[in-house]
Design an enzyme around this catalytic site. Structure first.
Site, mmCIF file in Angstrom:
data_model
loop_
_atom_site.group_PDB
_atom_site.id
_atom_site.type_symbol
_atom_site.label_atom_id
_atom_site.label_comp_id
_atom_site.label_asym_id
_atom_site.label_seq_id
_atom_site.Cartn_x
_atom_site.Cartn_y
_atom_site.Cartn_z
ATOM 1 N N ARG A 66 0.828 -1.212 0.000
ATOM 2 C CA ARG A 66 0.000 0.000 0.000
ATOM 3 C C ARG A 66 0.863 1.263 0.000
ATOM 4 O O ARG A 66 0.512 2.266 -0.619
ATOM 5 C CB ARG A 66 -0.930 0.021 1.224
ATOM 6 C CG ARG A 66 -1.826 1.260 1.279
ATOM 7 C CD ARG A 66 -2.646 1.306 2.565
ATOM 8 N NE ARG A 66 -3.564 2.440 2.605
ATOM 9 C CZ ARG A 66 -3.245 3.647 3.047
ATOM 10 N NH1 ARG A 66 -2.027 3.891 3.488
ATOM 11 N NH2 ARG A 66 -4.153 4.610 3.052
ATOM 12 N N ASP A 104 -14.023 4.819 1.647
ATOM 13 C CA ASP A 104 -14.474 4.186 2.893
ATOM 14 C C ASP A 104 -15.400 5.093 3.706
ATOM 15 O O ASP A 104 -16.143 4.613 4.555
ATOM 16 C CB ASP A 104 -13.266 3.816 3.774
ATOM 17 C CG ASP A 104 -12.594 2.523 3.321
ATOM 18 O OD1 ASP A 104 -12.994 1.982 2.270
ATOM 19 O OD2 ASP A 104 -11.671 2.061 4.023
ATOM 20 N N TYR A 151 3.525 -12.136 -3.151
ATOM 21 C CA TYR A 151 4.645 -11.191 -3.139
ATOM 22 C C TYR A 151 4.089 -9.808 -3.483
ATOM 23 O O TYR A 151 3.193 -9.680 -4.324
ATOM 24 C CB TYR A 151 5.676 -11.573 -4.198
ATOM 25 C CG TYR A 151 6.460 -12.830 -3.918
ATOM 26 C CD1 TYR A 151 7.439 -12.861 -2.925
ATOM 27 C CD2 TYR A 151 6.248 -13.979 -4.669
ATOM 28 C CE1 TYR A 151 8.183 -14.014 -2.686
ATOM 29 C CE2 TYR A 151 6.985 -15.135 -4.437
ATOM 30 C CZ TYR A 151 7.949 -15.142 -3.439
ATOM 31 O OH TYR A 151 8.674 -16.281 -3.210
HETATM 32 C C1 LIG Z 1 -2.844 3.655 7.311
HETATM 33 C C2 LIG Z 1 -3.728 2.755 6.477
HETATM 34 C C3 LIG Z 1 -3.246 1.536 5.995
HETATM 35 C C4 LIG Z 1 -4.059 0.680 5.208
HETATM 36 N N1 LIG Z 1 -3.541 -0.480 4.708
HETATM 37 C C5 LIG Z 1 -4.290 -1.242 3.857
HETATM 38 C C6 LIG Z 1 -3.744 -2.395 3.236
HETATM 39 O O1 LIG Z 1 -2.601 -2.725 3.459
HETATM 40 N N2 LIG Z 1 -4.519 -3.140 2.392
HETATM 41 C C7 LIG Z 1 -5.808 -2.780 2.099
HETATM 42 O O2 LIG Z 1 -6.473 -3.459 1.304
HETATM 43 N N3 LIG Z 1 -6.347 -1.689 2.677
HETATM 44 C C8 LIG Z 1 -5.613 -0.912 3.537
HETATM 45 N N4 LIG Z 1 -6.151 0.189 4.099
HETATM 46 C C9 LIG Z 1 -7.521 0.483 3.731
HETATM 47 C C10 LIG Z 1 -7.601 0.963 2.310
HETATM 48 O O3 LIG Z 1 -6.513 1.825 2.050
HETATM 49 C C11 LIG Z 1 -8.938 1.646 2.174
HETATM 50 O O4 LIG Z 1 -9.998 0.698 2.250
HETATM 51 C C12 LIG Z 1 -9.084 2.279 0.865
HETATM 52 O O5 LIG Z 1 -7.850 2.733 0.444
HETATM 53 C C13 LIG Z 1 -10.108 3.397 0.979
HETATM 54 O O6 LIG Z 1 -9.410 4.627 0.892
HETATM 55 P P1 LIG Z 1 -9.929 5.950 1.565
HETATM 56 O O7 LIG Z 1 -9.123 7.017 0.927
HETATM 57 O O8 LIG Z 1 -11.411 6.011 1.532
HETATM 58 O O9 LIG Z 1 -9.558 5.790 3.086
HETATM 59 P P2 LIG Z 1 -8.138 5.685 3.796
HETATM 60 O O10 LIG Z 1 -7.131 5.080 2.881
HETATM 61 O O11 LIG Z 1 -8.429 5.059 5.101
HETATM 62 O O12 LIG Z 1 -7.690 7.201 3.998
HETATM 63 C C14 LIG Z 1 -8.364 8.091 4.867
HETATM 64 C C15 LIG Z 1 -7.389 9.203 5.196
HETATM 65 O O13 LIG Z 1 -8.102 10.228 5.899
HETATM 66 C C16 LIG Z 1 -7.314 10.648 7.003
HETATM 67 N N5 LIG Z 1 -8.258 11.206 8.008
HETATM 68 C C17 LIG Z 1 -9.183 10.537 8.738
HETATM 69 N N6 LIG Z 1 -9.874 11.375 9.528
HETATM 70 C C18 LIG Z 1 -9.367 12.622 9.297
HETATM 71 C C19 LIG Z 1 -9.675 13.936 9.812
HETATM 72 N N7 LIG Z 1 -10.647 14.135 10.731
HETATM 73 N N8 LIG Z 1 -8.966 14.992 9.334
HETATM 74 C C20 LIG Z 1 -7.991 14.819 8.390
HETATM 75 N N9 LIG Z 1 -7.651 13.604 7.885
HETATM 76 C C21 LIG Z 1 -8.340 12.525 8.318
HETATM 77 C C22 LIG Z 1 -6.604 9.374 7.449
HETATM 78 O O14 LIG Z 1 -5.464 9.650 8.221
HETATM 79 C C23 LIG Z 1 -6.260 8.741 6.097
HETATM 80 O O15 LIG Z 1 -5.040 9.217 5.590
HETATM 81 C C24 LIG Z 1 -5.387 1.056 4.916
HETATM 82 C C25 LIG Z 1 -5.873 2.289 5.423
HETATM 83 C C26 LIG Z 1 -5.045 3.128 6.195
HETATM 84 C C27 LIG Z 1 -5.539 4.467 6.731
#
Ligand SMILES: Cc1cc2nc3c(=O)[nH]c(=O)nc-3n(C[C@H](O)[C@H](O)[C@H](O)COP(=O)(O)OP(=O)(O)OC[C@H]3O[C@@H](n4cnc5c(N)ncnc54)[C@H](O)[C@@H]3O)c2cc1C
Length: 382
Positions: free
Chosen positions: A108, A295, A215
């Protein structure tokens, strides 16, 4: 000519950075606010299927990711104890020929680094945890935990499963704990000693649990596994999305699996655990000047490996809708109308945990291209 809208994106995760890169490419004014003070190499393995790769190609990242990640030979599905094959889908040339893009297994953090490279640093504020939002007729006031304030015409909640922006869009709705936990580890392949794994993305299916192994690099120097099994999840809090797990406990939980699985678990120096959360499809993804993606509006179980891919698609379609419609209400309505049915279908399919166990036609998932899918929904907008 009207002034371009200023867009605040909350969260610099996978969805927030993809949205920022796509919006910058389409000439929009964006600022990203991320709570983390810096980006660390966190997370583990992640699969990028052709639908996501087409979105990433549009922001110039395909070549870089193909250089880094592994193009797995097949999606290999086997019985947990005997290794008998239940389904095998070729993922290299066949994938490209059929769906027009590669399939990758990655770390990731390598995906996140690539996305970060597409968003110049001056568009990103780190250490900015959103704490409040007030909507006005002419814009939105944002406040942050450290006392900073900002203003924007529109706000995109890309702030993940515990979204603060979602609280403002529909009111607080806690995600539901499923009573299942994923244990995950990524570690140098050298720790496997003489054991050479196949170059497939292999899922070992047991009666009430499974493990996925692959991998994460083209160089085959890093291994990833992710389990899924029933467990009491009372320890889980919003902050403990990735607590450290007990390796001895995990070994015992998979003691009845094939020796290769046991060897992969035994070689891990440490393991993290992650309580699986779900949420029913939300009644709406937008309110006034606020809109959600990823998410924040459709967390899904990882059983189809589409959580991040679906989020990346959202980001591209939202950017296109904002470029196509000058009225943000129209843009948000079109975005939700074309994205929600697909995301909801993925949420449902993922929750059943049957994807690829037996012969599966993935065309509806992998064939999608977020850059060319029509912005007009199939049914009329309400
Ligand atoms: C640190 C991390 C590691 C992950 N590792 C994996 C993995 O290895 N494999 C996998 O399948 N999925 C992983 N996931 C989940 C996957 O990345 C998510 O399901 C998918 O990428 C959805 O992305 P998103 O941008 O909606 O949410 P996310 O990727 O969860 O990103 C949300 C971002 O919003 C930020 N945030 C949250 N609340 C606030 C706030 N109040 N103010 C400012 N910023 C805020 C968080 O710090 C994060 O950077 C991980 C998520 C995170 C946060």
């Amino acid at each position: 000519m009207s002034k371009p809208k200023s867009i605040a994106i909350i969260g610099a995760g996978i969805g927030g950075l993809t949205a920022a890169a796509a919006m910058l490419k389409l000439g929009m004014e964006v600022t990203v606010y991320e709570q983390a003070p810096q980006f660390a190499r966190v997370g583990a393995g992640i699969q990028m299927s052709p639908n996501a790769m087409k979105s990433l190609r549009g922001i110039g990242l395909e070549d870089r990711l193909v250089e880094t990640g592994l193009q797995p030979l097949t999606s290999l599905n086997v019985a947990h104890d005997t290794g008998e094959v239940t389904n095998e889908l070729p993922l290299r040339a066949e994938m490209f020929d059929r769906y027009g893009a590669p399939f990758l297994c990655l770390h990731r953090a390598d995906l996140h680094d690539a996305l970060h490279s597409a968003v110049p640093d001056h568009h990103i504020h780190r250490g900015a945890r959103l704490s409040g939002l007030v909507q006005h007729d002419d814009g939105v006031e944002l406040s942050f935990a450290d006392g900073r304030t900002a203003r924007a015409d529109l706000v995109i909640g890309a702030d993940g499963v515990h979204s603060r922006v979602q609280d403002e869009v529909i009111g607080p709705v806690n995600p539901v704990k499923t009573g299942r936990v994923a244990y995950r580890a990524t570690y140098p392949a050298a720790l496997l000693g003489d054991l050479r794994l196949n170059q497939s993305r292999t899922k070992w299916w047991g009666p009430d649990r499974h493990i996925v192994i692959y991998y994460t690099t083209k160089a085959l120097d890093e291994v990833y596994f992710c389990t899924n099994q029933p467990e009491d999840v009372s320890w889980s809090t919003p902050e403990s999305w990735s607590a450290e797990g007990d390796l001895d406990y995990l070994k015992a939980e998979f003691a009845h699996f094939h020796p290769e699985v046991r060897a992969v678990i035994a070689a891990a120096p440490k393991v993290h655990k992650w309580a699986m959360l779900v949420r029913d499809p939300l009644p709406t993804w937008h309110a006034g000047r606020l809109v959600l993606l990823g998410d924040a509006c459709h967390p899904m179980l990882p059983h189809m490996a589409q959580g991040a891919s679906c989020t990346i698609e959202d980001a591209v379609v939202l950017a296109r809708a904002l470029a196509a419609f000058s009225d943000h209400r129209e843009a948000f309505a079109h975005y939700e109308a074309v994205r929600k049915p697909r995301a909801s279908e993925m949420q449902l399919e993922a929750s059943q945990n049957k994807w690829m166990r037996r012969r599966t036609d993935p065309s509806w998932v992998y064939g999608y291209d977020a850059w060319s899918t029509p912005l007009e929904p199939e049914t009329e907008l309400a």
